[in-house]
Design an enzyme around this catalytic site. Structure first.
Site, PDB file in Angstrom:
ATOM      1  N   GLN A 206      -8.635  -7.026  11.101  1.00 13.69           N
ATOM      2  CA  GLN A 206      -8.781  -5.608  10.601  1.00 13.69           C
ATOM      3  C   GLN A 206      -9.729  -4.431  10.381  1.00 13.69           C
ATOM      4  OE1 GLN A 206      -7.795  -7.311   6.391  1.00 13.69           O
ATOM      5  NE2 GLN A 206      -5.741  -7.683   7.210  1.00 13.69           N
TER       6      GLN A 206
ATOM      7  N   LYS B 168     -17.713  -1.643   5.422  1.00 16.90           N
ATOM      8  CA  LYS B 168     -18.164  -2.510   3.797  1.00 16.90           C
ATOM      9  C   LYS B 168     -19.794  -2.659   4.307  1.00 16.90           C
ATOM     10  CE  LYS B 168     -17.095  -7.670   3.347  1.00 16.90           C
ATOM     11  NZ  LYS B 168     -15.971  -8.287   3.423  1.00 16.90           N
TER      12      LYS B 168
ATOM     13  N   GLU C   2       0.786  -0.875   0.176  1.00 18.15           N
ATOM     14  CA  GLU C   2      -0.256  -0.185  -0.018  1.00 18.15           C
ATOM     15  C   GLU C   2       1.095   1.257   0.022  1.00 18.15           C
ATOM     16  OE1 GLU C   2      -0.464  -2.168   1.867  1.00 18.15           O
ATOM     17  OE2 GLU C   2      -2.530  -3.548   1.832  1.00 18.15           O
TER      18      GLU C   2
END
Length: 565
Positions: free
Chosen positions: A117, A166, A54
């Site tokens: 996470q 999400k 990333e």
């Protein structure tokens, strides 16, 4: 306006397309998988570059933004994916680079539960973003992304981060997109005050030893022509900060060189003799000012700046002209008288002669056995007719390349200025190449920084990016070693590197390359690199204990610049 029902993840992609995004850098993961799934249907509309980390994605987005002037875009998942962006976001913040970073987040019912996470990337990124926002419902997505681009690209640019849960990505909305043109209480730039311009012009007209210091604000404001017109009408010598480099051609007769710790002798020494300093789009960084209490003691300071927070932050302005540099320079040029300062400019030329004799000639045309960084840069720049985009990492090679590469075109120097991020160069070169595919991109990197993001060779190979990579290898963390030599009695504490075979590594990724160890092979080696169709790695073994001079020692005044140990 008609609307259509889409998922939140589809709305993300559609919003980016509405903003004209053509390239996204990123790395998928659990919390951003719906967005990646939506992206699958738009592969003909937007290019996605899968980096190997990333941090590579965000630095690549920075490189893209710096050469195009448009916001770079990157994706990452939640938790470690998001936190891996932080170094690049901080780098973009201090270097005023527009970015829109989009991160996935755990579903909103799980926020604050230490879910897998989950990290508070909004909290973590708050000090290093111009704006950040967490989206928890799909209906927020178009407006938030529109605001993100507006904030990132207006006023003093910077990075923004949008964190999307999400469930918001999976949810549905009636999609309608309106580009943002105004946000209440956000003032990107102040109108230029004509009275301040007149006040500045009167001071400039009376100056005997004026000096212009220009920074990246000129490039960001697309004010290169206005700066050139101002310089030429007033006849004032002009010096540049590291990020102002390439705003005007290096060979312009009134360009007197680089400011700062490893800048040129004349502009550093004579700053303290100037009676007026006109600072344009620069922020008086400590690398430029040296000891602030001893900085420009004889000068009235005129500061042209878009960000009010920079006024009087380090150096007190006699006259501050707020606003976009393109507008303020034009107004200032209209108000000043034509002038010349031949005797004053001659002082810079005499300094140039001293610096050339003591440093530059030896750097560029060495007679000693070992190869110097300077001669490598000189040959590479000459062979590309000074028209390539130069991307550097951080350290000695960065200073040497900035001093000697020479430029004809703006937006041609990409480097990490304020944060000094090692590992920036290789991924930033990918973004620069994608942003300007028609131009030659040369990445100059030290052996230390190269190993911080070396995995991005995989990204370069997979995407067939024709970046020309020059690794200047002295088996040392060179800048730290230089300081240890000069200020720590040569106590080389953990700066020597046992390096791998870089060429074998490159070939393992599918990138051709070769190693140069002798001067007789240098010219041909660089030509071979430039002639190669595709990416290429040239490793050049340079002197182990080569140093960068001139140098303003830490804590010293700029007039105490030294030419040798």
């Amino acid at each position: 306006m008609t609307t259509k029902k889409v998922t939140g993840s589809q709305a993300v992609i559609l919003s980016l397309l509405e903003e004209g995004v053509d390239t996204i850098f990123g790395y998928p993961g659990g919390a951003i998988m719906p967005v990646y799934d939506a992206l699958y249907d738009f592969d003909k509309n937007v290019k996605h570059i899968l980096t190997r980390h990333e941090q590579g994605a965000v630095h690549a987005a920075e490189g893209y933004a710096r050469v195009t002037g448009k916001a770079g875009v990157c994706f990452a998942t939640s938790g470690p994916g998001a936190t891996n962006l932080i170094t690049g976001i901080a780098d973009a913040m201090i270097d005023s680079t527009p970015l829109v970073c989009i991160t996935g987040q755990v579903a909103s019912p799980l926020l604050g539960t230490d879910a897998f996470q989950e990290s508070d990337v909004v909290g973590i990124s708050m000090p290093v973003t111009k704006w950040n926002y967490q989206i928890t419902t799909p209906e927020e997505i178009p407006e938030a992304i529109a605001q993100a681009f507006y904030i990132a690209q207006t006023g003093r640019p910077g990075p923004v981060l949008i964190d999307i849960t999400k469930d918001a990505q999976f949810g549905e909305l009636e999609f309608e997109y309106k580009q943002c043109t105004k946000i209440r209480s956000y003032v990107p730039e102040m109108p230029v005050d004509p009275f301040k311009v007149k006040e500045a012009a009167e001071i400039i007209d009376q100056a005997k030893k004026p000096l212009i210091l220009f920074g990246q604000g000129v490039i960001i404001g697309n004010a290169e022509d206005e700066l050139k017109a101002f310089i030429e009408k007033t006849g004032i010598p002009a010096a540049w900060t590291l990020l102002g480099l390439s705003a005007i051609p290096t060979d312009h007769p009134l360009n007197v060189g680089m400011l700062g710790m490893h800048g040129n002798y004349g502009p550093n020494l004579l700053t303290n003799e100037a009676d007026v300093i006109i600072a344009v789009g620069m922020r008086f960084d400590d690398r430029v000012t040296g000891k602030v209490s001893g900085y420009a003691p004889n000068a009235k300071i005129i500061h042209l700046e878009i960000d009010p927070a920079e006024i009087d932050k380090i150096v007190k302005a006699t006259v501050a002209v707020l606003g976009n540099s393109k507008k303020s320079l034009k107004m200032l040029t209209d108000n000043v008288k034509e002038n010349s300062h031949d005797e004053w400019i001659e002082r810079f030329r005499k300094c140039d002669m001293i610096e050339n004799e003591k440093i530059i000639h030896k750097d560029l045309y060495p007679e000693k056995p070992g190869l110097t960084m300077g001669e490598v840069i000189r040959i590479a720049a000459d062979k590309t007719n000074h028209e390539a985009i130069l991307v550097t990492d951080v350290g000695q090679h960065q200073m040497i390349a900035s001093r000697y590469f020479k430029f004809r075109n703006s937006k041609s120097n990409v480097t990490s200025g304020g944060l000094g991020t090692m590992g920036f160069g290789l991924p930033a070169s990918m973004g620069a190449q994608l942003g300007k595919p028609e131009r030659t991109v040369i990445a100059v990197i030290g052996d230390g920084g190269f190993q911080m993001t070396i995995q991005e060779l995989g990204t370069i190979a997979q995407n067939k990016l024709p970046v020309k990579i020059i690794v200047l290898n002295n088996n040392f963390l060179g800048m730290v070693r230089q300081w240890q030599q000069l200020f720590f009695e040569k106590r080389y504490s953990f700066t020597e590197l046992q390096n791998p075979d870089f060429i074998t590594i490159a070939k393992g990724f599918g990138i051709d390359g070769h190693k140069v160890e002798k001067r007789d092979n240098l010219d041909g080696g660089i030509q071979k690199m430039l002639d190669h169709n595709g990416p290429y790695l040239l490793e050049v073994v340079i002197e182990k204990e080569d140093n960068v001079f001139p140098m303003v020692p830490t804590g010293a005044s700029v007039s105490e610049v030294i030419l040798e140990p």
